[in-house]
Design a protein around this motif. Structure first.
Motif, mmCIF file in Angstrom:
data_model
loop_
_atom_site.group_PDB
_atom_site.id
_atom_site.type_symbol
_atom_site.label_atom_id
_atom_site.label_comp_id
_atom_site.label_asym_id
_atom_site.label_seq_id
_atom_site.Cartn_x
_atom_site.Cartn_y
_atom_site.Cartn_z
ATOM 1 N N SER A 87 11.661 -32.382 -22.814
ATOM 2 C CA SER A 87 11.890 -32.912 -21.692
ATOM 3 C C SER A 87 13.313 -32.502 -21.000
ATOM 4 O O SER A 87 13.419 -32.721 -19.688
ATOM 5 N N SER A 88 14.048 -31.874 -22.024
ATOM 6 C CA SER A 88 15.621 -31.220 -21.241
ATOM 7 C C SER A 88 15.940 -30.069 -22.178
ATOM 8 O O SER A 88 15.458 -29.953 -23.146
ATOM 9 N N VAL A 89 16.750 -29.250 -21.398
ATOM 10 C CA VAL A 89 17.203 -28.186 -21.927
ATOM 11 C C VAL A 89 18.697 -27.903 -21.704
ATOM 12 O O VAL A 89 18.861 -27.895 -20.240
ATOM 13 N N ASP A 90 19.482 -28.104 -22.356
ATOM 14 C CA ASP A 90 21.084 -27.918 -22.058
ATOM 15 C C ASP A 90 21.361 -29.038 -21.014
ATOM 16 O O ASP A 90 22.235 -28.644 -20.080
ATOM 17 N N VAL A 94 13.540 -29.843 -17.723
ATOM 18 C CA VAL A 94 12.857 -28.436 -17.383
ATOM 19 C C VAL A 94 12.581 -28.408 -15.990
ATOM 20 O O VAL A 94 12.883 -27.270 -15.164
ATOM 21 N N PRO A 95 12.182 -29.507 -15.182
ATOM 22 C CA PRO A 95 12.023 -29.448 -13.709
ATOM 23 C C PRO A 95 13.299 -29.085 -12.831
ATOM 24 O O PRO A 95 13.123 -28.267 -11.946
ATOM 25 N N GLU A 96 14.264 -29.688 -13.403
ATOM 26 C CA GLU A 96 15.636 -29.231 -12.671
ATOM 27 C C GLU A 96 16.131 -27.782 -13.086
ATOM 28 O O GLU A 96 16.653 -27.120 -12.008
ATOM 29 N N ARG A 97 15.720 -27.355 -14.232
ATOM 30 C CA ARG A 97 16.081 -25.760 -14.420
ATOM 31 C C ARG A 97 15.236 -24.915 -13.644
ATOM 32 O O ARG A 97 15.742 -23.974 -13.057
ATOM 33 N N VAL A 109 10.772 -18.403 -14.333
ATOM 34 C CA VAL A 109 10.845 -18.982 -15.833
ATOM 35 C C VAL A 109 11.797 -18.185 -16.548
ATOM 36 O O VAL A 109 12.194 -18.970 -17.500
ATOM 37 N N GLU A 110 11.752 -17.099 -16.500
ATOM 38 C CA GLU A 110 12.735 -16.285 -16.987
ATOM 39 C C GLU A 110 14.223 -16.644 -16.744
ATOM 40 O O GLU A 110 15.198 -16.884 -17.541
ATOM 41 N N ALA A 111 14.642 -16.860 -15.377
ATOM 42 C CA ALA A 111 15.741 -17.453 -15.151
ATOM 43 C C ALA A 111 16.101 -18.772 -15.375
ATOM 44 O O ALA A 111 17.217 -19.188 -15.780
ATOM 45 N N ALA A 112 15.202 -19.640 -15.517
ATOM 46 C CA ALA A 112 15.059 -20.843 -15.843
ATOM 47 C C ALA A 112 15.216 -21.020 -17.558
ATOM 48 O O ALA A 112 15.428 -22.107 -17.973
ATOM 49 N N GLY A 113 14.669 -19.993 -18.249
ATOM 50 C CA GLY A 113 14.835 -20.311 -19.660
ATOM 51 C C GLY A 113 13.705 -20.840 -20.357
ATOM 52 O O GLY A 113 13.827 -21.664 -21.426
ATOM 53 N N ALA A 136 5.472 -24.381 -19.443
ATOM 54 C CA ALA A 136 6.291 -25.393 -19.208
ATOM 55 C C ALA A 136 6.405 -25.444 -17.765
ATOM 56 O O ALA A 136 6.358 -26.599 -17.323
ATOM 57 N N MET A 137 6.476 -24.291 -16.939
ATOM 58 C CA MET A 137 6.499 -24.440 -15.499
ATOM 59 C C MET A 137 5.276 -25.261 -15.089
ATOM 60 O O MET A 137 5.253 -26.029 -14.309
ATOM 61 N N TYR A 138 4.011 -24.607 -15.511
ATOM 62 C CA TYR A 138 2.770 -25.181 -15.030
ATOM 63 C C TYR A 138 2.584 -26.572 -15.498
ATOM 64 O O TYR A 138 1.515 -27.128 -14.958
ATOM 65 N N HIS A 139 3.263 -26.984 -16.377
ATOM 66 C CA HIS A 139 2.990 -28.288 -16.638
ATOM 67 C C HIS A 139 3.606 -29.365 -15.809
ATOM 68 O O HIS A 139 3.369 -30.396 -15.404
ATOM 69 N N TYR A 140 4.637 -28.802 -15.012
ATOM 70 C CA TYR A 140 5.314 -29.513 -13.991
ATOM 71 C C TYR A 140 4.954 -29.019 -12.464
ATOM 72 O O TYR A 140 4.847 -30.077 -11.708
ATOM 73 N N PHE A 141 4.680 -28.124 -12.162
ATOM 74 C CA PHE A 141 4.597 -27.250 -11.032
ATOM 75 C C PHE A 141 3.168 -26.572 -10.903
ATOM 76 O O PHE A 141 3.212 -25.507 -11.934
ATOM 77 N N ALA A 142 2.292 -26.761 -10.076
ATOM 78 C CA ALA A 142 1.164 -25.921 -10.088
ATOM 79 C C ALA A 142 1.328 -24.570 -9.517
ATOM 80 O O ALA A 142 0.388 -23.830 -9.726
#
Length: 202
Positions: free
Chosen positions: A8-11, A15-18, A41-45, A50-56
């Protein structure tokens, strides 16, 4: 990150915020077309999964960059409109606030206006509807002032609103963080100029 639901979060950031932060920076630097999902996704780490879990899609990321800014500005305008202050004070507060918050959120606003045409038709309709509602509330303050005899009746409230927001949307072309004035000072001056144009005798 393994299979299944991403963390749910990183640092300290979700994840959506990143993802939104990374997309904002990359879209601003490279443009929407030149930025790939892999770049984001590389810039967000995070992973593509993970991206497609939140954004299509990238378009959903673009929508998520600006929609919260508009929602925040609308909530602030609703508060100003509902205040018991004189309409002249409320219009000044509303005008100053939208300039200040636009500067404080210049990156997402700039990215959005440059890339609006990439959004899907439904997303564009939703944002245009919300922006129209915002403009109508703002215009309503001018109309209230005209009805009370505080502002000039011969001046079109609709054109005054469009003219003012045209100037607001032009902010990214000239505003610099190291400039002479702070965002709130710029907001106050914009508001002063709007009211000066609306007052009788101007």
């Amino acid at each position: 990150m393994g299979r299944g639901r991403p963390r749910s979060s990183v640092d300290g950031l979700t994840v959506p915020e990143r993802l939104v932060r990374a997309a904002t920076e990359l879209f601003a630097e490279r443009g929407f077309d030149a930025t790939s999902v892999q770049d984001v996704v590389e810039a967000a780490g995070v992973t593509k999964g993970a991206m497609y879990h939140y954004f299509a899609s990238k378009e959903d990321l673009l929508f998520a960059i600006y929609a919260p800014v508009l929602a925040m500005q609308t909530a602030r305008l609703e508060k100003v409109v509902s205040e018991p202050d004189a309409v002249e004070r409320r219009l000044h507060d509303a005008a100053a606030d939208v300039v200040t918050t636009s500067i404080e959120n210049l990156a997402p606003s700039t990215v959005f206006f440059r890339s609006l045409h990439h959004l899907g038709e439904e997303q564009q309709r939703a944002l245009r509807r919300d922006r129209r509602r915002y403009h109508e509330m703002f215009r309503g303050l001018i109309e209230d002032g005209q009805a009370a005899g505080i502002f000039r009746r011969e001046v079109s409230a609709d054109l005054s609103t469009q003219y003012f927001f045209g100037a607001v949307h032009h902010l990214p072309f000239w505003y610099r963080p190291d400039g002479r004035l702070e965002p709130r000072e710029i907001g106050a001056e914009f508001a002063d100029m709007l009211l000066a144009a609306l007052r009788p005798g101007s």
